[in-house]
Motif scaffolding. Structure first.
Motif, PDB file in Angstrom:
ATOM      1  N   LEU A 171       0.840  -1.194   0.000  1.00  0.00           N
ATOM      2  CA  LEU A 171       0.000   0.000   0.000  1.00  0.00           C
ATOM      3  C   LEU A 171       0.874   1.242   0.000  1.00  0.00           C
ATOM      4  O   LEU A 171       2.003   1.215   0.493  1.00  0.00           O
ATOM      5  CB  LEU A 171      -0.920   0.003   1.222  1.00  0.00           C
ATOM      6  CG  LEU A 171      -1.730  -1.282   1.449  1.00  0.00           C
ATOM      7  CD1 LEU A 171      -2.487  -1.218   2.773  1.00  0.00           C
ATOM      8  CD2 LEU A 171      -2.690  -1.528   0.294  1.00  0.00           C
ATOM      9  N   SER A 172       0.334   2.349  -0.520  1.00  0.00           N
ATOM     10  CA  SER A 172       1.134   3.570  -0.628  1.00  0.00           C
ATOM     11  C   SER A 172       0.571   4.742   0.162  1.00  0.00           C
ATOM     12  O   SER A 172       1.313   5.460   0.819  1.00  0.00           O
ATOM     13  CB  SER A 172       1.273   3.977  -2.106  1.00  0.00           C
ATOM     14  OG  SER A 172       1.898   2.957  -2.853  1.00  0.00           O
ATOM     15  N   THR A 173      -0.738   4.954   0.097  1.00  0.00           N
ATOM     16  CA  THR A 173      -1.348   6.157   0.650  1.00  0.00           C
ATOM     17  C   THR A 173      -2.231   5.830   1.848  1.00  0.00           C
ATOM     18  O   THR A 173      -2.551   4.667   2.125  1.00  0.00           O
ATOM     19  CB  THR A 173      -2.211   6.855  -0.414  1.00  0.00           C
ATOM     20  OG1 THR A 173      -3.335   5.994  -0.725  1.00  0.00           O
ATOM     21  CG2 THR A 173      -1.405   7.111  -1.684  1.00  0.00           C
ATOM     22  N   LYS A 174      -2.674   6.889   2.545  1.00  0.00           N
ATOM     23  CA  LYS A 174      -3.607   6.686   3.648  1.00  0.00           C
ATOM     24  C   LYS A 174      -4.938   6.149   3.130  1.00  0.00           C
ATOM     25  O   LYS A 174      -5.617   5.377   3.825  1.00  0.00           O
ATOM     26  CB  LYS A 174      -3.814   7.980   4.430  1.00  0.00           C
ATOM     27  CG  LYS A 174      -4.507   9.119   3.686  1.00  0.00           C
ATOM     28  CD  LYS A 174      -4.656  10.331   4.591  1.00  0.00           C
ATOM     29  CE  LYS A 174      -5.244  11.535   3.860  1.00  0.00           C
ATOM     30  NZ  LYS A 174      -6.633  11.330   3.415  1.00  0.00           N
ATOM     31  N   GLU A 175      -5.322   6.528   1.894  1.00  0.00           N
ATOM     32  CA  GLU A 175      -6.548   5.993   1.311  1.00  0.00           C
ATOM     33  C   GLU A 175      -6.412   4.492   1.054  1.00  0.00           C
ATOM     34  O   GLU A 175      -7.364   3.728   1.253  1.00  0.00           O
ATOM     35  CB  GLU A 175      -6.893   6.726   0.015  1.00  0.00           C
ATOM     36  CG  GLU A 175      -7.407   8.134   0.200  1.00  0.00           C
ATOM     37  CD  GLU A 175      -6.284   9.141   0.445  1.00  0.00           C
ATOM     38  OE1 GLU A 175      -6.573  10.264   0.886  1.00  0.00           O
ATOM     39  OE2 GLU A 175      -5.099   8.801   0.186  1.00  0.00           O
ATOM     40  N   ASP A 176      -5.213   4.078   0.597  1.00  0.00           N
ATOM     41  CA  ASP A 176      -4.964   2.644   0.422  1.00  0.00           C
ATOM     42  C   ASP A 176      -5.157   1.897   1.747  1.00  0.00           C
ATOM     43  O   ASP A 176      -5.800   0.850   1.803  1.00  0.00           O
ATOM     44  CB  ASP A 176      -3.537   2.400  -0.077  1.00  0.00           C
ATOM     45  CG  ASP A 176      -3.317   2.832  -1.506  1.00  0.00           C
ATOM     46  OD1 ASP A 176      -4.307   3.063  -2.227  1.00  0.00           O
ATOM     47  OD2 ASP A 176      -2.136   2.938  -1.911  1.00  0.00           O
TER      48      ASP A 176
ATOM     49  N   GLU B  45     -18.762   6.719   1.233  1.00  0.00           N
ATOM     50  CA  GLU B  45     -18.138   6.626  -0.085  1.00  0.00           C
ATOM     51  C   GLU B  45     -16.621   6.489  -0.044  1.00  0.00           C
ATOM     52  O   GLU B  45     -16.024   5.837  -0.907  1.00  0.00           O
ATOM     53  CB  GLU B  45     -18.506   7.858  -0.924  1.00  0.00           C
ATOM     54  CG  GLU B  45     -18.004   9.169  -0.323  1.00  0.00           C
ATOM     55  CD  GLU B  45     -18.537  10.399  -1.052  1.00  0.00           C
ATOM     56  OE1 GLU B  45     -17.733  11.298  -1.324  1.00  0.00           O
ATOM     57  OE2 GLU B  45     -19.755  10.471  -1.332  1.00  0.00           O
ATOM     58  N   GLU B  46     -15.969   7.062   0.973  1.00  0.00           N
ATOM     59  CA  GLU B  46     -14.510   7.013   1.042  1.00  0.00           C
ATOM     60  C   GLU B  46     -13.963   5.603   1.189  1.00  0.00           C
ATOM     61  O   GLU B  46     -12.797   5.341   0.893  1.00  0.00           O
ATOM     62  CB  GLU B  46     -13.990   7.874   2.199  1.00  0.00           C
ATOM     63  CG  GLU B  46     -14.198   9.367   2.027  1.00  0.00           C
ATOM     64  CD  GLU B  46     -15.430   9.874   2.723  1.00  0.00           C
ATOM     65  OE1 GLU B  46     -15.391  10.969   3.317  1.00  0.00           O
ATOM     66  OE2 GLU B  46     -16.470   9.165   2.697  1.00  0.00           O
ATOM     67  N   ALA B  47     -14.809   4.669   1.651  1.00  0.00           N
ATOM     68  CA  ALA B  47     -14.343   3.296   1.859  1.00  0.00           C
ATOM     69  C   ALA B  47     -13.976   2.611   0.546  1.00  0.00           C
ATOM     70  O   ALA B  47     -13.289   1.593   0.550  1.00  0.00           O
ATOM     71  CB  ALA B  47     -15.404   2.479   2.586  1.00  0.00           C
ATOM     72  N   ALA B  48     -14.422   3.168  -0.579  1.00  0.00           N
ATOM     73  CA  ALA B  48     -14.109   2.580  -1.882  1.00  0.00           C
ATOM     74  C   ALA B  48     -12.831   3.144  -2.483  1.00  0.00           C
ATOM     75  O   ALA B  48     -12.402   2.684  -3.542  1.00  0.00           O
ATOM     76  CB  ALA B  48     -15.273   2.811  -2.853  1.00  0.00           C
ATOM     77  N   LEU B  49     -12.222   4.114  -1.813  1.00  0.00           N
ATOM     78  CA  LEU B  49     -11.022   4.738  -2.361  1.00  0.00           C
ATOM     79  C   LEU B  49      -9.803   3.852  -2.124  1.00  0.00           C
ATOM     80  O   LEU B  49      -9.824   2.917  -1.336  1.00  0.00           O
ATOM     81  CB  LEU B  49     -10.805   6.103  -1.713  1.00  0.00           C
ATOM     82  CG  LEU B  49     -11.902   7.146  -1.917  1.00  0.00           C
ATOM     83  CD1 LEU B  49     -11.561   8.426  -1.154  1.00  0.00           C
ATOM     84  CD2 LEU B  49     -12.106   7.437  -3.402  1.00  0.00           C
ATOM     85  N   GLY B  50      -8.714   4.190  -2.804  1.00  0.00           N
ATOM     86  CA  GLY B  50      -7.457   3.497  -2.580  1.00  0.00           C
ATOM     87  C   GLY B  50      -7.304   2.265  -3.446  1.00  0.00           C
ATOM     88  O   GLY B  50      -8.183   1.873  -4.212  1.00  0.00           O
TER      89      GLY B  50
END
Length: 290
Positions: free
Chosen positions: A122-127, A151-156
């Motif tokens: 993983l790379s980002t906080k969203e990941d 909706e943010e749960a689908a990011l990364g």
């Protein structure tokens, strides 16, 4: 300022809510908060955060250090126990996991989170957030509990899966993007269905305005499904109105904000598409003329 705040719901309270809802043919879906909006847990159980954390994340509401850390075992002990216990109180079988408003720079100063990201690719906080939501959804699915999330749960790189139900809030576009990606989506755009927004620009009209000024026509005059994408209809599970009460402390403020606009939501949600017009609004007037 002398305003009473805080409190809790007991299991008996939950049982009364469920029983009353059942009498009205309503199901109750509880929500917990993973991983942000966790200020109280992080204060009471500081071991849910990385003790070597050097970051300074602050939520949009101004709260520092209100996020639990998925690289810490204690966080998972709390999340799993909380999810199971809350879900057990409500027979609907769907648990909303939260997942919204992760502050900027979350976990960026955590060595434990950095090691977890490296280990999982993983790379980002969203990941990392998506990985977290997906892992918890998988745990719940094995126990027969369906997951829902914002909706943010689908990011990364690894967004929530396991047939999770997504609720969009920041605008219609993220909800449509999630539907195009194959998610089932409940449309809850703040610009139309957040009933804690003021209804007019008048200075004495109670409510917030960060999403929009939302009058009754604004709850009706939009369509969750674009005309040129009828294939999304099967992915749009429904619509939801929301009233967030952290700044509204008495019923006399809340009821006039909810009562007119919830009728608009019902009309828009149940009538055929593009069938709401001025006559519809006039017909609703009888419900709130007094």
């Amino acid at each position: 300022g002398g305003i009473r705040s805080g409190g809790r719901y007991t299991s008996a309270d939950a049982q009364r809510v469920v029983a009353h809802a059942k009498a009205l043919n309503i199901e109750v879906m509880p929500e917990i908060e993973v991983p942000a909006h966790a200020l109280s847990i992080a204060r009471v159980l500081p071991e849910t955060r990385d003790p070597a954390e050097k970051g300074r994340e602050v939520s949009v509401q101004g709260y520092p250090e209100n996020v639990m850390n998925p690289a810490i075992d204690e966080s998972w002990r709390v999340w799993e126990a909380m999810a199971r216990e809350v879900a057990s109180q409500f027979p609907f079988g769907v648990l909303h996991l939260g997942g919204d408003e992760l502050p900027p720079d979350t976990w960026e100063g955590s060595p434990a989170a950095a090691a977890l990201k490296q280990r999982e690719g993983l790379s980002t906080k969203e990941d990392l957030m998506g990985w977290t939501m997906n892992r918890l959804a998988e745990i719940l699915q094995r126990e027969g509990i369906a997951a829902a999330a914002w909706e943010e749960a689908a990011l990364g790189k690894v967004g929530i899966q396991h047939d999770a139900l997504l609720f969009n809030w920041s605008g219609q576009s993220p909800g449509l993007e999630a539907a195009r990606a194959g998610y089932r989506v409940v449309m809850t755009p703040g610009q139309h269905l957040y009933f804690d927004m003021a209804q007019t620009p008048a200075l004495d009209d109670w409510g917030a305005n960060w999403a929009a000024i939302i009058g009754l026509p604004d709850t009706i005059n939009w369509d969750p499904i674009p005309d040129d994408e009828p294939q999304l209809e099967d992915r749009i599970a429904g619509v939801q109105g929301a009233f967030w009460g952290e700044f509204t402390t008495v019923d006399s403020e809340a009821e006039p904000m909810i009562a007119p606009r919830i009728l608009g939501l019902a009309v828009m949600g149940w009538q055929p598409r593009r069938s709401c017009d001025a006559d519809t609004l006039h017909a609703l007037a009888a419900h709130y003329a007094d």
